[in-house]
Design an enzyme around this catalytic site. Structure first.
Site, PDB file in Angstrom:
ATOM      1  N   ASP A 299       2.730   0.422   4.438  1.00  0.00           N
ATOM      2  CA  ASP A 299       3.542  -0.278   3.224  1.00  0.00           C
ATOM      3  C   ASP A 299       4.612  -1.488   3.879  1.00  0.00           C
ATOM      4  O   ASP A 299       5.492  -0.426   4.934  1.00  0.00           O
ATOM      5  CB  ASP A 299       3.883   0.428   2.574  1.00  0.00           C
ATOM      6  CG  ASP A 299       5.059   0.525   1.297  1.00  0.00           C
ATOM      7  OD1 ASP A 299       4.817   0.279  -0.006  1.00  0.00           O
ATOM      8  OD2 ASP A 299       6.542  -0.179   1.796  1.00  0.00           O
TER       9      ASP A 299
ATOM     10  N   TYR B 102      11.960  -6.507   3.727  1.00  0.00           N
ATOM     11  CA  TYR B 102      12.025  -6.539   4.912  1.00  0.00           C
ATOM     12  C   TYR B 102      11.843  -7.482   6.064  1.00  0.00           C
ATOM     13  O   TYR B 102      11.845  -6.748   7.254  1.00  0.00           O
ATOM     14  CB  TYR B 102      10.367  -4.829   5.023  1.00  0.00           C
ATOM     15  CG  TYR B 102      10.959  -3.644   4.206  1.00  0.00           C
ATOM     16  CD1 TYR B 102      11.525  -3.542   3.738  1.00  0.00           C
ATOM     17  CD2 TYR B 102       9.503  -3.027   4.113  1.00  0.00           C
ATOM     18  CE1 TYR B 102      11.568  -2.345   2.774  1.00  0.00           C
ATOM     19  CE2 TYR B 102       9.234  -1.727   3.007  1.00  0.00           C
ATOM     20  CZ  TYR B 102      10.231  -1.937   2.049  1.00  0.00           C
ATOM     21  OH  TYR B 102      10.509  -1.001   1.164  1.00  0.00           O
TER      22      TYR B 102
ATOM     23  N   LYS C 173       5.562  -5.754  -1.560  1.00  0.00           N
ATOM     24  CA  LYS C 173       6.240  -5.501  -2.573  1.00  0.00           C
ATOM     25  C   LYS C 173       7.189  -7.398  -3.155  1.00  0.00           C
ATOM     26  O   LYS C 173       7.687  -8.230  -2.363  1.00  0.00           O
ATOM     27  CB  LYS C 173       7.773  -5.040  -2.873  1.00  0.00           C
ATOM     28  CG  LYS C 173       7.518  -3.339  -1.978  1.00  0.00           C
ATOM     29  CD  LYS C 173       7.782  -2.627  -2.073  1.00  0.00           C
ATOM     30  CE  LYS C 173       7.785  -1.167  -1.318  1.00  0.00           C
ATOM     31  NZ  LYS C 173       7.456  -1.689   0.245  1.00  0.00           N
TER      32      LYS C 173
ATOM     33  N   HIS D 283       9.901  -4.142  -6.226  1.00  0.00           N
ATOM     34  CA  HIS D 283      10.787  -2.957  -5.897  1.00  0.00           C
ATOM     35  C   HIS D 283      11.897  -2.776  -6.845  1.00  0.00           C
ATOM     36  O   HIS D 283      12.162  -1.493  -6.583  1.00  0.00           O
ATOM     37  CB  HIS D 283      11.093  -4.209  -4.926  1.00  0.00           C
ATOM     38  CG  HIS D 283      11.120  -3.493  -3.815  1.00  0.00           C
ATOM     39  ND1 HIS D 283      10.823  -4.645  -2.240  1.00  0.00           N
ATOM     40  CD2 HIS D 283      11.875  -2.174  -3.322  1.00  0.00           C
ATOM     41  CE1 HIS D 283      11.653  -3.784  -1.199  1.00  0.00           C
ATOM     42  NE2 HIS D 283      11.875  -2.337  -1.766  1.00  0.00           N
TER      43      HIS D 283
END
Length: 274
Positions: free
Chosen positions: A46, A51, A76, A107
């Site tokens: 994930d 990120y 996401k 998100h």
């Protein structure tokens, strides 16, 4: 590879119930973590555009001997891209070195901006184009989900929310289940066990089963029917977090842990986060 549980999503696609999260992991740390996780037996990874480590996942997927079709990859759509969904998806795929992801999640709803329904319509198109097998959301409350259903007729297969013993969101979990939306827990260990690992019930169960507090909490998620993605970049902990398939909590133990719920949210409130 461990005989790990697989969840069937409402669209018929299959998803491992336990995966590796890579939030806040640097590119190099994330790459090593994914390679270690795949070696141990994880088959679900994930990540997210926010990120900033999708490249690391792509590198690891190129390096591993595990076939692509055995790995479930989630990424996401970030808030700033809700009006630029197609380009955001293509950028993520380029970084991941993939032609398709298994699950694409929005998100956050960002209700003040009020773009999430239009963004969802674009995500439906991405699925139709074959760029993602499944589509879902993160951090959506019942009202946000109801709007998606009412205005598009397409139900997310997953709602990934902050969920741990101190914040169980049982009403939302039940609403998801009623609409065949799989609840997935982020921050499942309450960010390193804050206020959870030192609870007497967790410590006593760890002693009873010869497991760590983290393993007890992960098992609680699994036995509660949740998909769970504990994050770690430490090889020993990645391995430890996966060694949870040789025991189960009984229903009374699951209920005892459920009593820890205090509504203590560690992350942002979806109603106000934009």
């Amino acid at each position: 590879m461990a005989d790990q549980p697989i969840i069937k999503l409402r669209d018929g696609n299959m998803m491992p119930q336990l995966g590796l999260g890579v939030w806040q992991a640097s590119i190099e740390d994330a790459r090593h973590a994914v390679l270690k996780a795949l070696e141990v037996g994880y088959r679900s990874i994930d990540t997210a555009a926010a990120y900033k480590n999708e490249e690391a996942i792509g590198q690891a997927l190129q390096e591993t001997d595990v076939p692509r079709e055995e790995i479930f990859v989630t990424t996401k759509l970030w808030n700033d891209d809700q009006q630029n969904v197609q380009q955001a998806m293509e950028t993520s795929l380029e970084k991941l070195k993939l032609e398709q992801v298994d699950l694409y999640l929005m998100h956050w709803p960002c209700p003040e901006k009020d773009n999430y329904v239009d963004a969802w319509k674009k995500m439906i198109e991405l699925q139709q184009q074959g760029l993602t097998k499944s589509i879902g959301v993160c951090n959506f409350h019942e009202a946000h989900l109801k709007r998606l259903l009412d205005e598009t007729g397409v139900t997310p297969v997953v709602n990934q929310i902050e969920l741990h013993p101190m914040l169980q969101q049982r009403t939302l979990h039940a609403w998801n289940a009623l609409h065949q939306i799989q609840t997935e827990s982020w921050s499942p260990l309450a960010q390193g066990g804050k206020g959870v690992f030192d609870q007497e019930i967790i410590k006593s169960l760890a002693k009873k089963y010869g497991k760590t507090p983290a393993q007890i909490v992960i098992r609680w998620h699994l036995d509660s029917g949740l998909v769970v993605i504990p994050k770690s970049v430490t090889p020993a902990r990645i391995e430890e977090n996966f060694k949870v398939f040789d025991f189960r909590l009984d229903k009374h133990e699951v209920s005892d842990i459920a009593k820890l719920d205090s509504g203590n949210r560690l992350g942002p409130d979806p109603e106000t986060f934009n």
